[in-house]
Design an enzyme around this catalytic site. Sequence first.
Site, PDB file in Angstrom:
ATOM      1  N   THR A 125     -17.231  21.955  -6.911  1.00  0.00           N
ATOM      2  CA  THR A 125     -17.016  20.523  -7.113  1.00  0.00           C
ATOM      3  C   THR A 125     -18.161  20.022  -7.998  1.00  0.00           C
ATOM      4  O   THR A 125     -19.007  20.814  -8.418  1.00  0.00           O
ATOM      5  CB  THR A 125     -17.020  19.761  -5.779  1.00  0.00           C
ATOM      6  OG1 THR A 125     -18.313  19.906  -5.188  1.00  0.00           O
ATOM      7  CG2 THR A 125     -15.948  20.277  -4.827  1.00  0.00           C
ATOM      8  N   SER A 166     -22.993  32.747  -0.115  1.00  0.00           N
ATOM      9  CA  SER A 166     -21.850  31.871   0.168  1.00  0.00           C
ATOM     10  C   SER A 166     -20.867  31.877  -0.994  1.00  0.00           C
ATOM     11  O   SER A 166     -21.275  31.712  -2.149  1.00  0.00           O
ATOM     12  CB  SER A 166     -22.320  30.418   0.350  1.00  0.00           C
ATOM     13  OG  SER A 166     -23.373  30.303   1.282  1.00  0.00           O
ATOM     14  N   GLU A 206     -20.758  18.501  -7.249  1.00  0.00           N
ATOM     15  CA  GLU A 206     -22.085  18.617  -6.658  1.00  0.00           C
ATOM     16  C   GLU A 206     -22.578  20.060  -6.822  1.00  0.00           C
ATOM     17  O   GLU A 206     -21.894  20.987  -6.375  1.00  0.00           O
ATOM     18  CB  GLU A 206     -21.957  18.282  -5.161  1.00  0.00           C
ATOM     19  CG  GLU A 206     -23.237  17.902  -4.497  1.00  0.00           C
ATOM     20  CD  GLU A 206     -23.014  17.741  -2.988  1.00  0.00           C
ATOM     21  OE1 GLU A 206     -23.939  18.033  -2.238  1.00  0.00           O
ATOM     22  OE2 GLU A 206     -21.888  17.372  -2.596  1.00  0.00           O
ATOM     23  N   LEU A 207     -23.727  20.257  -7.428  1.00  0.00           N
ATOM     24  CA  LEU A 207     -24.231  21.603  -7.721  1.00  0.00           C
ATOM     25  C   LEU A 207     -24.367  22.429  -6.432  1.00  0.00           C
ATOM     26  O   LEU A 207     -25.096  22.029  -5.518  1.00  0.00           O
ATOM     27  CB  LEU A 207     -25.591  21.529  -8.426  1.00  0.00           C
ATOM     28  CG  LEU A 207     -26.213  22.881  -8.780  1.00  0.00           C
ATOM     29  CD1 LEU A 207     -25.460  23.568  -9.904  1.00  0.00           C
ATOM     30  CD2 LEU A 207     -27.685  22.739  -9.120  1.00  0.00           C
ATOM     31  N   ASP A 208     -23.660  23.537  -6.374  1.00  0.00           N
ATOM     32  CA  ASP A 208     -23.664  24.427  -5.207  1.00  0.00           C
ATOM     33  C   ASP A 208     -23.279  23.672  -3.931  1.00  0.00           C
ATOM     34  O   ASP A 208     -23.688  24.059  -2.828  1.00  0.00           O
ATOM     35  CB  ASP A 208     -25.023  25.120  -5.035  1.00  0.00           C
ATOM     36  CG  ASP A 208     -25.383  25.956  -6.255  1.00  0.00           C
ATOM     37  OD1 ASP A 208     -24.489  26.613  -6.814  1.00  0.00           O
ATOM     38  OD2 ASP A 208     -26.562  25.955  -6.654  1.00  0.00           O
ATOM     39  N   ASN A 251     -17.205  29.917  -6.790  1.00  0.00           N
ATOM     40  CA  ASN A 251     -18.534  30.405  -7.183  1.00  0.00           C
ATOM     41  C   ASN A 251     -19.129  31.183  -6.019  1.00  0.00           C
ATOM     42  O   ASN A 251     -18.751  30.976  -4.866  1.00  0.00           O
ATOM     43  CB  ASN A 251     -19.429  29.202  -7.515  1.00  0.00           C
ATOM     44  CG  ASN A 251     -20.814  29.609  -7.969  1.00  0.00           C
ATOM     45  OD1 ASN A 251     -20.969  30.557  -8.756  1.00  0.00           O
ATOM     46  ND2 ASN A 251     -21.838  28.929  -7.477  1.00  0.00           N
ATOM     47  N   LEU A 265     -21.887  23.167 -15.379  1.00  0.00           N
ATOM     48  CA  LEU A 265     -20.561  22.850 -15.918  1.00  0.00           C
ATOM     49  C   LEU A 265     -20.421  21.347 -16.101  1.00  0.00           C
ATOM     50  O   LEU A 265     -20.933  20.563 -15.295  1.00  0.00           O
ATOM     51  CB  LEU A 265     -19.489  23.333 -14.943  1.00  0.00           C
ATOM     52  CG  LEU A 265     -19.492  24.834 -14.654  1.00  0.00           C
ATOM     53  CD1 LEU A 265     -18.637  25.132 -13.422  1.00  0.00           C
ATOM     54  CD2 LEU A 265     -18.981  25.610 -15.863  1.00  0.00           C
ATOM     55  N   HIS A 325     -22.930  31.914  -4.422  1.00  0.00           N
ATOM     56  CA  HIS A 325     -24.307  31.435  -4.504  1.00  0.00           C
ATOM     57  C   HIS A 325     -25.154  32.187  -3.481  1.00  0.00           C
ATOM     58  O   HIS A 325     -24.785  32.258  -2.303  1.00  0.00           O
ATOM     59  CB  HIS A 325     -24.356  29.924  -4.230  1.00  0.00           C
ATOM     60  CG  HIS A 325     -25.750  29.375  -4.287  1.00  0.00           C
ATOM     61  ND1 HIS A 325     -26.394  29.152  -5.484  1.00  0.00           N
ATOM     62  CD2 HIS A 325     -26.632  29.061  -3.309  1.00  0.00           C
ATOM     63  CE1 HIS A 325     -27.615  28.700  -5.226  1.00  0.00           C
ATOM     64  NE2 HIS A 325     -27.783  28.645  -3.925  1.00  0.00           N
ATOM     65  N   ARG A 327     -22.964  19.824 -24.331  1.00  0.00           N
ATOM     66  CA  ARG A 327     -22.375  20.587 -23.215  1.00  0.00           C
ATOM     67  C   ARG A 327     -20.863  20.367 -23.147  1.00  0.00           C
ATOM     68  O   ARG A 327     -20.088  21.289 -22.924  1.00  0.00           O
ATOM     69  CB  ARG A 327     -23.021  20.149 -21.890  1.00  0.00           C
ATOM     70  CG  ARG A 327     -22.496  20.885 -20.672  1.00  0.00           C
ATOM     71  CD  ARG A 327     -23.191  20.462 -19.389  1.00  0.00           C
ATOM     72  NE  ARG A 327     -24.634  20.545 -19.470  1.00  0.00           N
ATOM     73  CZ  ARG A 327     -25.336  21.678 -19.400  1.00  0.00           C
ATOM     74  NH1 ARG A 327     -24.713  22.822 -19.224  1.00  0.00           N
ATOM     75  NH2 ARG A 327     -26.644  21.661 -19.486  1.00  0.00           N
ATOM     76  N   SER A 361     -22.455  42.586 -11.585  1.00  0.00           N
ATOM     77  CA  SER A 361     -22.116  43.495 -10.472  1.00  0.00           C
ATOM     78  C   SER A 361     -21.011  42.903  -9.592  1.00  0.00           C
ATOM     79  O   SER A 361     -20.173  43.630  -9.062  1.00  0.00           O
ATOM     80  CB  SER A 361     -23.357  43.841  -9.639  1.00  0.00           C
ATOM     81  OG  SER A 361     -23.851  42.714  -8.966  1.00  0.00           O
TER      82      SER A 361
HETATM   83  C1  GRF Z   1     -25.388  36.906  -7.700  1.00  0.00           C
HETATM   84  O1  GRF Z   1     -26.405  37.209  -6.790  1.00  0.00           O
HETATM   85  C2  GRF Z   1     -24.790  35.575  -7.430  1.00  0.00           C
HETATM   86  O2  GRF Z   1     -24.936  35.153  -6.113  1.00  0.00           O
HETATM   87  C3  GRF Z   1     -25.557  34.647  -8.319  1.00  0.00           C
HETATM   88  O3  GRF Z   1     -25.887  35.397  -9.438  1.00  0.00           O
HETATM   89  C4  GRF Z   1     -25.917  36.770  -9.110  1.00  0.00           C
HETATM   90  C5  GRF Z   1     -25.064  37.481 -10.114  1.00  0.00           C
HETATM   91  O4  GRF Z   1     -25.210  38.865 -10.064  1.00  0.00           O
HETATM   92  N1  GRF Z   1     -24.766  33.470  -8.577  1.00  0.00           N
HETATM   93  P1  GRF Z   1     -24.246  39.795 -10.894  1.00  0.00           P
HETATM   94  O5  GRF Z   1     -24.317  39.360 -12.340  1.00  0.00           O
HETATM   95  O6  GRF Z   1     -22.870  39.654 -10.324  1.00  0.00           O
HETATM   96  O7  GRF Z   1     -24.795  41.189 -10.720  1.00  0.00           O
END
Ligand code: GRF
Length: 212
Positions: free
Chosen positions: A140, A135, A142-144, A106, A92, A108, A64, A12
Amino acid sequence: MNIVVLISGNGSNLQAIIDACASKKIAGTLRAVFSNKADAFGLERAREAGIPAHALSASQFATRDAFDRELMLEIDAYAPDLVVLAGYMRILSPEFVAHYAGRLINIHPSLLPKYPGLHTHRQVLENGDSEHGTSVHFVTDELDGGPVILQAKVPVFDGDDEADITARVQAQEHAIYPLVVSWFAEGRLAMRDNEAWLDGQKLPPQGHAADE
Ligand code: GRF
């Protein structure tokens, strides 16, 4: 400005970015979409919009690092100025993060630095938080944990369940993610010394604050 989006699911947020490119709110071109899940609905969204859609399965790679190296090769064929993680649910490799440093963002679903990692909505409810949000940040190692660019807050009401707050957060995501991509496309946004900069100003830890 070439944009590549990585997804794992519904897409979405990808759709919001597709729409913003189509309506010229983003001064860039969405060149390709990659998913680590072949059945991600977001791939359909990309095809529907005439954007090359690729799936890469981790099971075909021993490590990975090998998966990420192939992903980098395929992404780089589109000469991306910006790589956008939009619900990409895979850790990643450091090599991948370093390769796209400063052009990798990203979204989050929490008010970082609160609740890095998974199940943010559930934790908000369990802790009885009265506010929640999402957010956008540079990625980087560091995760999130990379510098925040923009956050949006939502209230949490009595009686909310996980679906209620997920929907409320996502509505905000669909507004702020295309906006941040548009800033980057206009050359207004950069990461320097592990900080986010907008219009030559270093952003505070919560990112650009609309409510300040
Ligand atoms: C979002 O809520 C985003 O914050 C998280 O994963 C979800 C992805 O939703 N990282 P969509 O696939 O964009 O609908």
